[in-house]
Design a protein around this motif. Sequence first.
Motif, PDB file in Angstrom:
ATOM      1  N   PHE A 215      77.861  58.882  -9.066  1.00  6.88           N
ATOM      2  CA  PHE A 215      79.280  59.096  -9.371  1.00  6.88           C
ATOM      3  C   PHE A 215      80.155  58.329  -8.382  1.00  6.88           C
ATOM      4  CE2 PHE A 215      83.216  61.483  -8.644  1.00  6.88           C
ATOM      5  CZ  PHE A 215      83.774  61.414  -9.906  1.00  6.88           C
ATOM      6  N   LEU A 216      79.849  58.445  -7.088  1.00 10.76           N
ATOM      7  CA  LEU A 216      80.634  57.744  -6.069  1.00 10.76           C
ATOM      8  C   LEU A 216      80.576  56.228  -6.256  1.00 10.76           C
ATOM      9  CD1 LEU A 216      80.005  59.694  -2.740  1.00 10.76           C
ATOM     10  CD2 LEU A 216      82.214  59.200  -3.791  1.00 10.76           C
ATOM     11  N   GLU A 217      79.390  55.715  -6.592  1.00 13.87           N
ATOM     12  CA  GLU A 217      79.246  54.267  -6.804  1.00 13.87           C
ATOM     13  C   GLU A 217      80.127  53.796  -7.959  1.00 13.87           C
ATOM     14  OE1 GLU A 217      74.994  53.956  -7.206  1.00 13.87           O
ATOM     15  OE2 GLU A 217      74.733  53.486  -5.068  1.00 13.87           O
TER      16      GLU A 217
ATOM     17  N   LYS B 156      87.481  49.117  -6.732  1.00 15.68           N
ATOM     18  CA  LYS B 156      87.401  47.695  -6.366  1.00 15.68           C
ATOM     19  C   LYS B 156      87.954  46.821  -7.484  1.00 15.68           C
ATOM     20  CE  LYS B 156      83.459  47.628  -3.175  1.00 15.68           C
ATOM     21  NZ  LYS B 156      82.049  47.201  -3.012  1.00 15.68           N
ATOM     22  N   ASP B 157      87.604  47.155  -8.711  1.00 11.45           N
ATOM     23  CA  ASP B 157      88.104  46.391  -9.857  1.00 11.45           C
ATOM     24  C   ASP B 157      89.627  46.474  -9.938  1.00 11.45           C
ATOM     25  OD1 ASP B 157      85.535  45.687 -10.537  1.00 11.45           O
ATOM     26  OD2 ASP B 157      85.345  47.156 -12.178  1.00 11.45           O
TER      27      ASP B 157
ATOM     28  N   PRO C 127      98.828  51.052  -3.001  1.00  8.13           N
ATOM     29  CA  PRO C 127      98.614  50.894  -1.555  1.00  8.13           C
ATOM     30  C   PRO C 127      97.580  51.861  -0.977  1.00  8.13           C
ATOM     31  CG  PRO C 127     100.964  50.950  -2.063  1.00  8.13           C
ATOM     32  CD  PRO C 127     100.238  51.216  -3.335  1.00  8.13           C
ATOM     33  N   PHE C 128      97.487  53.042  -1.533  1.00  7.02           N
ATOM     34  CA  PHE C 128      96.551  54.032  -0.986  1.00  7.02           C
ATOM     35  C   PHE C 128      95.107  53.822  -1.479  1.00  7.02           C
ATOM     36  CE2 PHE C 128      98.299  55.876  -4.840  1.00  7.02           C
ATOM     37  CZ  PHE C 128      97.176  56.366  -5.494  1.00  7.02           C
ATOM     38  N   HIS C 129      94.920  52.930  -2.442  1.00  2.58           N
ATOM     39  CA  HIS C 129      93.571  52.692  -2.978  1.00  2.58           C
ATOM     40  C   HIS C 129      92.602  52.155  -1.922  1.00  2.58           C
ATOM     41  CE1 HIS C 129      94.494  52.641  -7.571  1.00  2.58           C
ATOM     42  NE2 HIS C 129      94.317  53.863  -7.103  1.00  2.58           N
TER      43      HIS C 129
ATOM     44  N   GLU D 172      87.245  55.561   2.520  1.00  2.00           N
ATOM     45  CA  GLU D 172      86.714  56.923   2.643  1.00  2.00           C
ATOM     46  C   GLU D 172      85.496  57.123   1.727  1.00  2.00           C
ATOM     47  OE1 GLU D 172      89.709  59.927   2.048  1.00  2.00           O
ATOM     48  OE2 GLU D 172      91.040  59.013   3.534  1.00  2.00           O
ATOM     49  N   MET D 173      85.616  56.636   0.508  1.00  3.10           N
ATOM     50  CA  MET D 173      84.509  56.796  -0.451  1.00  3.10           C
ATOM     51  C   MET D 173      83.268  56.017  -0.010  1.00  3.10           C
ATOM     52  SD  MET D 173      86.440  56.596  -4.065  1.00  3.10           S
ATOM     53  CE  MET D 173      86.006  57.926  -5.146  1.00  3.10           C
ATOM     54  N   GLN D 174      83.476  54.828   0.529  1.00  6.03           N
ATOM     55  CA  GLN D 174      82.336  54.039   0.993  1.00  6.03           C
ATOM     56  C   GLN D 174      81.658  54.709   2.187  1.00  6.03           C
ATOM     57  OE1 GLN D 174      84.312  50.192   1.348  1.00  6.03           O
ATOM     58  NE2 GLN D 174      83.139  49.438  -0.432  1.00  6.03           N
ATOM     59  N   THR D 175      82.443  55.309   3.075  1.00  2.00           N
ATOM     60  CA  THR D 175      81.879  56.048   4.207  1.00  2.00           C
ATOM     61  C   THR D 175      81.075  57.242   3.700  1.00  2.00           C
ATOM     62  OG1 THR D 175      83.724  55.403   5.622  1.00  2.00           O
ATOM     63  CG2 THR D 175      82.424  57.301   6.329  1.00  2.00           C
ATOM     64  N   GLU D 176      81.648  57.978   2.731  1.00  2.00           N
ATOM     65  CA  GLU D 176      80.949  59.122   2.149  1.00  2.00           C
ATOM     66  C   GLU D 176      79.675  58.670   1.432  1.00  2.00           C
ATOM     67  OE1 GLU D 176      81.723  62.900  -0.860  1.00  2.00           O
ATOM     68  OE2 GLU D 176      83.354  61.448  -0.529  1.00  2.00           O
TER      69      GLU D 176
END
Length: 164
Positions: A90-92, A99-100, A109-111, A117-121
Amino acid sequence: MVGNSTSTHTKSGGQRYYVCGGYMRKGKEFCSYVGWRKERIEEVVTNKLRTTLLPLSMDNQLEEEIHMYYNEKNKHLVAQASSLAAEIAFLEKRVDAIKDDIQSGKGKPFHQEMLDEMQTELVDKNVEHKALSKGLNEVDVPEEFIASVKYDIQTLIGLLDAEV
């Protein structure tokens, strides 16, 4: 069950039987079960042992039983690993979608902060999944062990058949 016998002055020594250990120690209040004749109990037990052990001494039954026991014992870990794998998938997908959006110019801007954060998780969850999966490797049972246990089972069945 506890072995017991009636007392008699004959050579045979009286009747042999098994009785509930709780009954012997605490009386009828604990257990109303009085007892069974020795021959009947031993017949039931040896038949049960024989029918349980005989299949284990054939083909790959013993190895399959060991694997089933291992999998049953670790099923909560398997479920946990499966749940982590679903979270990772799901995270991937979410990371790829963000990214797209960023690459196509639709990103807010907050993306970028969310993506970080998602990549760290995702990294953390992958590390956790890898550690969990490492502990869930298939159980390896040496062939010598299987052969030794099969021999012991066959010896025990032989003793049961000989009524030793």
